[in-house]
Design a protein around this motif. Structure first.
Motif, short mmCIF file in Angstrom:
data_model
loop_
_atom_site.label_atom_id
_atom_site.label_comp_id
_atom_site.label_asym_id
_atom_site.label_seq_id
_atom_site.Cartn_x
_atom_site.Cartn_y
_atom_site.Cartn_z
N THR A 1 -6.80 1.60 18.27
CA THR A 1 -8.18 1.80 17.81
C THR A 1 -9.10 1.03 18.75
O THR A 1 -8.71 -0.01 19.29
CB THR A 1 -8.39 1.27 16.38
OG1 THR A 1 -7.99 -0.10 16.33
CG2 THR A 1 -7.59 2.06 15.36
N PHE A 2 -10.25 1.57 18.98
CA PHE A 2 -11.24 0.86 19.80
C PHE A 2 -12.62 1.41 19.49
O PHE A 2 -12.75 2.44 18.81
CB PHE A 2 -10.92 1.00 21.30
CG PHE A 2 -10.90 2.41 21.83
CD1 PHE A 2 -12.03 2.96 22.43
CD2 PHE A 2 -9.74 3.19 21.74
CE1 PHE A 2 -12.00 4.27 22.93
CE2 PHE A 2 -9.72 4.49 22.25
CZ PHE A 2 -10.85 5.03 22.84
N VAL A 31 -12.92 4.70 17.29
CA VAL A 31 -11.94 5.71 17.70
C VAL A 31 -10.53 5.29 17.27
O VAL A 31 -10.16 4.12 17.38
CB VAL A 31 -11.96 5.91 19.23
CG1 VAL A 31 -10.90 6.92 19.67
CG2 VAL A 31 -13.34 6.33 19.72
N LEU A 32 -9.78 6.27 16.80
CA LEU A 32 -8.35 6.09 16.52
C LEU A 32 -7.63 7.06 17.45
O LEU A 32 -7.93 8.25 17.46
CB LEU A 32 -8.06 6.43 15.06
CG LEU A 32 -6.60 6.62 14.63
CD1 LEU A 32 -5.82 5.32 14.77
CD2 LEU A 32 -6.53 7.12 13.19
N ARG A 65 -9.20 3.74 7.22
CA ARG A 65 -9.65 4.76 6.28
C ARG A 65 -10.67 5.67 6.94
O ARG A 65 -11.31 5.31 7.92
CB ARG A 65 -10.25 4.10 5.04
CG ARG A 65 -9.29 3.17 4.34
CD ARG A 65 -9.23 3.47 2.85
NE ARG A 65 -7.98 2.95 2.30
CZ ARG A 65 -6.96 3.72 1.92
NH1 ARG A 65 -7.03 5.03 2.03
NH2 ARG A 65 -5.87 3.18 1.43
N GLU A 66 -10.80 6.83 6.36
CA GLU A 66 -11.69 7.83 6.95
C GLU A 66 -13.09 7.27 7.23
O GLU A 66 -13.66 7.52 8.28
CB GLU A 66 -11.78 9.06 6.03
CG GLU A 66 -12.87 10.03 6.49
CD GLU A 66 -12.62 11.46 6.10
OE1 GLU A 66 -12.33 11.69 4.92
OE2 GLU A 66 -12.73 12.33 6.98
N GLU A 67 -13.63 6.48 6.28
CA GLU A 67 -15.00 5.98 6.46
C GLU A 67 -15.11 4.94 7.57
O GLU A 67 -16.20 4.61 8.02
CB GLU A 67 -15.57 5.45 5.13
CG GLU A 67 -14.79 4.33 4.46
CD GLU A 67 -13.58 4.82 3.62
OE1 GLU A 67 -13.19 6.00 3.74
OE2 GLU A 67 -13.04 3.99 2.85
N GLU A 68 -13.95 4.47 8.06
CA GLU A 68 -13.98 3.46 9.12
C GLU A 68 -13.77 4.07 10.51
O GLU A 68 -13.76 3.35 11.51
CB GLU A 68 -12.88 2.41 8.89
CG GLU A 68 -13.10 1.61 7.62
CD GLU A 68 -11.81 0.95 7.12
OE1 GLU A 68 -11.92 0.15 6.18
OE2 GLU A 68 -10.72 1.26 7.65
N ILE A 69 -13.56 5.37 10.56
CA ILE A 69 -13.24 6.02 11.84
C ILE A 69 -14.24 7.16 12.10
O ILE A 69 -14.48 7.99 11.23
CB ILE A 69 -11.80 6.61 11.79
CG1 ILE A 69 -10.75 5.50 11.61
CG2 ILE A 69 -11.50 7.43 13.04
CD1 ILE A 69 -10.62 4.54 12.79
#
Ligand SMILES: *[C@@H]1O[C@H](CO)[C@@H](O)[C@H](O)[C@H]1NC(C)=O
Ligand SMILES: *[C@@H]1O[C@H](CO)[C@@H](O)[C@H](O)[C@H]1NC(C)=O
Ligand SMILES: *[C@@H]1O[C@H](CO)[C@@H](O)[C@H](O)[C@H]1NC(C)=O
Ligand SMILES: [Zn+2]
Ligand SMILES: [Zn+2]
Length: 602
Positions: free
Chosen positions: A180-181, A190-191, A229-233
Motif C-alpha cells: 500500500t502507498f 493505493v493497494l 477497508r474499502e473506505e481507506e483505499i
C-alpha cells in the motif's frame, strides 16, 4: 532406373514457373506526415511495459521500433517530470517476462544475467515476474536475489501467488504479497497486488499457487482485506502476468469478481501480459485492464480521472499504445511542452544506450552471418505465401538436411517441425548472431521412424487437429487479439502512406494505437509444418505400403509416436504400435544451422 527425388514438390514447381521476384514494399512514411494520436493526461497516469523478453537494444531492422532502453528511460523520466509539473501522478509498471527472445538476455547463462541490470535501471514503481523468470532454477534465483530483493526494488516488487525456495528449503514469498502507498501528488491511497497465471512448469526453486486458490485459501488475503477497508483505499492496482482476454480460463475476471466482493465501489485498474498483444478490457464501470504488447514494441499508457466532472461517481479511463520509437516519444513530449527540436535524451538514458551497445559487442551479437534479402513473416502472411517464414523453412531450408550416409538418398521423407520453435518474423537486413537468438534460437536433434507412406502422409494433419505441441516454453509468436467467435469491427486500413503495424481493436474502439498503421491480417498457423519429399515414381504409383522416413525434432517424439499409432489404429493396419525403440538418430544440422547457411549465401 534412377528415381528422381523431388525436393518439396511445391518449391520445385515454384522454381520452374518462377515469377519475377516481387519485393514487398515496406517503406516507412516520413512520420511527420502521419499525425499521431495524443495521450490524455489524467489524475493518475500509468506507463506500462510487459513481455520485453530481452529486447533492450531496439529493433535494428524495424524503423517503427527504433528506440532502445536508454531512449525509453529518457522518455519516461522527461514524461514524469512534465506530468508532475501539471500536479498529476505517474506510476511506472512492468508485468514480467524479461528474458528468452533476444541475444541481450539469452547469450548469457543464466539468461538475463547482464540484461537484468540494464532493465532495472528504469525507475519502476511496481514490478513483478512472468513465467519466463521461472523456467530454470538459475533464472529464479537471479530474479529473486537480483531484482525482487534488491535495495532498489524490494518495496516495489509484488508477487501475490509465487514463493521462492531458499537454499535450505525454506519457502518465502517471491516478493511482497501486496503493498500500500499514497501517491505523492494526488494523495490517492493505493493497494497493489500482482498475480502470475496458473503456471504449471516452474522449476524446483519456485512454487506457483493458482491465483484463485491463493486468495481464497490463504490467510494473508483476509488479513489484507480487514486491515485495508474499502473506505481507506482509493485505488486498487492489480498488475500481473496474465492476459486481459482469456476466454477459456478467465483468471483475471475471476480474481476481479472476488476482489469486487470486498471492494464494491473502489476503482480497480488491472495490467496484464503473457499473450503478447495490445489489449484493453472494460471489466465494469470502475475497472479496466490494459495489456501492452511485447518485445519493446509498445509502451502502454493509461490515465484515470478519478471522477467524471459530470457524473461524479464514475472515473474516466484513457489508454494509448505508443509505438516504441524515438519519433513517437518526441511527439508525445512535445505536446507536453518539451522543445520538439531537442532530442529526447538524458544523461542517464545515454549511459544506458552505451551499456546496451557495449553488451551487444561483448556478446558478439552484431557478428554478421549473412544477409536477408526480403522479410519473412510468421503469421501475417498465409502459409503458402513466398513471404511466409514457414514456407521458406519447408521449401528452402529443410530440403538441405543431409540424410545419414548409410541410408538410401532416394528414400522418400517427411521432415516435421513444430511451428512454436520459430518465434519472430525475419526482417530484411543483416543476418546476425542476434537474428538467431530472435528467430530460431534452439539447436535440435533430428530423430526418425520408418513407416508406410500411407501413415507418414497423415501425420501432419493428425498433429494439426490435436492440442498445441508444448515447445520449449518460448513466447508465442502471435501478437494480435484473436477475435474469439466475434466479428472484426474495425475497418481494415490499407493506405499507401502508412507502414504495416498494429491496428488494435479493443473495448474502447479502433483508435488506441498512437501511430496509424496499415492493418495486418493474422493467419492461423498450424501446430506443425512439414517438408515432404516423395519420389515422383512412388507418388504416381501411389504405393501406400512403401516405407518412408518421418523425421522430427527429438522433443516431438512422443507426439509423433502417438500420432503414428493412432493412424495405424484408425486405418486398421496389421502392424504393431511403434515405441521409442523404433525411433533412431537421424543426424544432420539443426534447423538453426541450416537457416544460417542459407542466408550466408547472400
Ligand atoms: C482529465 O481531466 C483533465 C482536466 O479536466 C482533462 O484535460 C483530461 O483530458 C482528462 N483526462 C481524461 C483521461 O479524461
Ligand atoms: C498520402 O499522402 C499524400 C501526401 O501527403 C496525400 O495527398 C494523400 O491524400 C495521402 N493518401 C491517403 C490515402 O491518405
Ligand atoms: C496403439 O496406440 C494407439 C494410440 O496411442 C492406442 O489407441 C492403441 O490402443 C494402441 N494399441 C495397442 C495394441 O497397444
Ligand atoms: Zn511473454
Ligand atoms: Zn509469459
Amino acid at each position: 532406373m534412377i528415381l528422381k527425388l523431388v525436393h518439396c514438390l511445391v518449391a520445385l514447381t515454384g522454381l520452374i514457373f518462377a515469377k519475377p521476384y516481387q519485393q514487398q514494399q515496406a517503406v516507412l512514411a516520413p512520420s511527420q506526415d502521419v499525425p499521431l494520436r495524443d495521450i490524455h493526461i489524467g489524475d493518475i497516469n500509468f506507463i506500462h511495459t510487459t513481455d520485453t523478453h530481452g529486447w533492450l537494444g531496439s529493433h535494428l531492422s524495424q524503423n517503427d521500433y527504433d528506440a532502445d532502453w536508454g531512449d525509453f528511460v529518457a522518455f519516461v523520466d522527461i514524461l514524469r517530470e512534465k506530468i508532475l509539473q501539471q500536479s498529476r501522478d505517474v506510476i511506472v509498471i512492468d508485468t514480467g517476462d524479461k528474458r528468452d527472445g533476444n541475444g541481450l538476455s539469452d547469450a548469457t547463462w543464466p539468461a538475463g544475467l547482464r540484461s537484468s541490470e540494464i532493465f532495472n535501471m528504469m525507475d519502476y514503481d511496481l514490478l513483478t515476474l512472468g513465467n519466463h523468470e521461472l523456467y530454470t532454477a538459475e533464472s529464479a534465483i537471479l530474479e529473486y536475489r537480483g531484482t525482487s530483493q534488491s535495495s532498489k526494488f524490494k518495496d516495489k516488487y509484488v508477487c501475490s501467488n509465487v514463493e521462492f525456495i531458499e537454499d535450505d528449503g525454506t519457502r518465502v514469498p517471491f516478493g511482497n504479497k501486496y503493498i500500500t502507498f499514497e501517491t505523492p501528488i494526488m494523495k490517492q491511497r493505493v493497494l497493489a497486488l500482482s498475480f502470475l497465471f496458473s503456471f504449471q512448469r516452474a522449476n524446483n526453486r519456485a512454487i506457483v499457487t493458482p491465483p484463485l486458490e491463493e486468495i481464497t485459501q490463504k490467510s494473508w488475503f483476509q488479513n489484507m482485506v480487514e486491515t485495508n477497508r474499502e473506505e481507506e483505499i482509493d485505488l486498487i492496482i492489480v498488475f500481473g502476468h496474465l492476459p486481459a482476454t482469456d476466454p477459456t480460463e478467465r483468471e483475471m475476471h475471476k480474481i476481479h469478481a472476488l476482489i469486487r466482493k470486498y471492494y464494491p465501489n473502489t476503482v480497480i485498474q488491472y495490467f496484464g501480459g503473457h499473450t503478447h498483444i495490445r489489449d484493453f478490457v472494460q471489466l465494469d464501470s470502475k475497472s479496466t485492464c490494459l495489456q501492452s504488447g511485447r518485445f519493446a514494441e509498445t509502451v502502454g499508457f493509461l490515465s484515470i480521472n478519478m471522477t467524471d466532472p459530470v457524473d461524479a461517481e464514475s472515473p474516466i479511463f484513457s489508454r494509448r499504445y505508443i509505438d516504441f520509437n524515438k519519433e513517437a516519444f518526441k511527439y508525445h513530449l512535445s505536446k507536453l511542452g518539451h522543445d520538439s527540436d531537442v532530442p529526447v535524451s538524458t544523461k542517464k538514458g545515454k549511459t544506458i544506450s552505451r551499456l546496451v551497445n557495449d553488451l551487444r559487442h561483448e556478446l558478439n551479437l552484431n557478428e554478421k552471418l549473412g544477409y536477408i534479402p526480403q522479410t519473412y513473416y510468421v503469421s501475417t502472411r498465409p502459409l503458402n505465401s513466398e513471404e511466409n517464414l514457414y514456407h521458406l523453412v519447408t521449401h528452402k531450408i529443410l530440403p538441405n538436411l543431409i540424410p545419414p550416409k548409410n541410408y538410401e538418398p532416394s528414400m522418400s521423407r517427411f521432415i516435421l517441425i513444430n511451428t512454436g520453435s520459430v518465434r519472430y518474423d525475419l526482417y530484411k537486413g543483416p543476418f546476425t548472431k542476434d537474428t538467431e537468438y530472435i528467430v530460431l534460437p534452439f539447436n535440435n536433434d533430428w530423430r526418425f521412424i520408418t513407416v508406410p507412406l500411407v501413415v507418414a502422409s497423415r501425420v501432419e494433419t493428425y498433429l494439426n487437429k490435436g492440442p498445441v505441441i508444448a515447445s520449449l516454453g518460448i513466447p508465442s509468436s502471435s501478437h494480435h487479439k484473436q477475435h474469439f467467435g466475434g466479428f472484426q469491427k474495425c475497418p481494415f486500413i490499407n493506405n499507401p502512406n502508412l507502414s504495416e503495424g498494429y491496428t488494435t481493436e479493443d473495448d474502447l474502439g479502433c483508435h488506441g494505437d498512437d501511430t496509424p498503421h496499415n492493418s495486418q491480417r493474422e493467419y492461423d498457423i498450424p501446430n506443425v509444418v512439414q517438408c515432404k519429399e516423395v519420389k515422383k515414381v512412388q507418388e504416381e504409383e501411389a504405393d501406400p505400403s512403401k516405407m518412408v522416413h518421418v523425421i522430427f525434432y527429438s522433443f516431438m517424439e512422443l507426439d509423433i509416436l502417438n500420432a503414428v499409432n493412432s493412424i495405424i489404429n484408425d486405418l486398421g493396419l496389421r502392424m504393431e504400435n511403434l515405441t521409442t525403440n523404433d525411433c533412431s538418430h537421424y543426424g544432420g544440422d539443426s534447423t538453426k544451422k541450416l537457416l544460417r547457411d542459407y542466408f550466408s549465401q547472400f
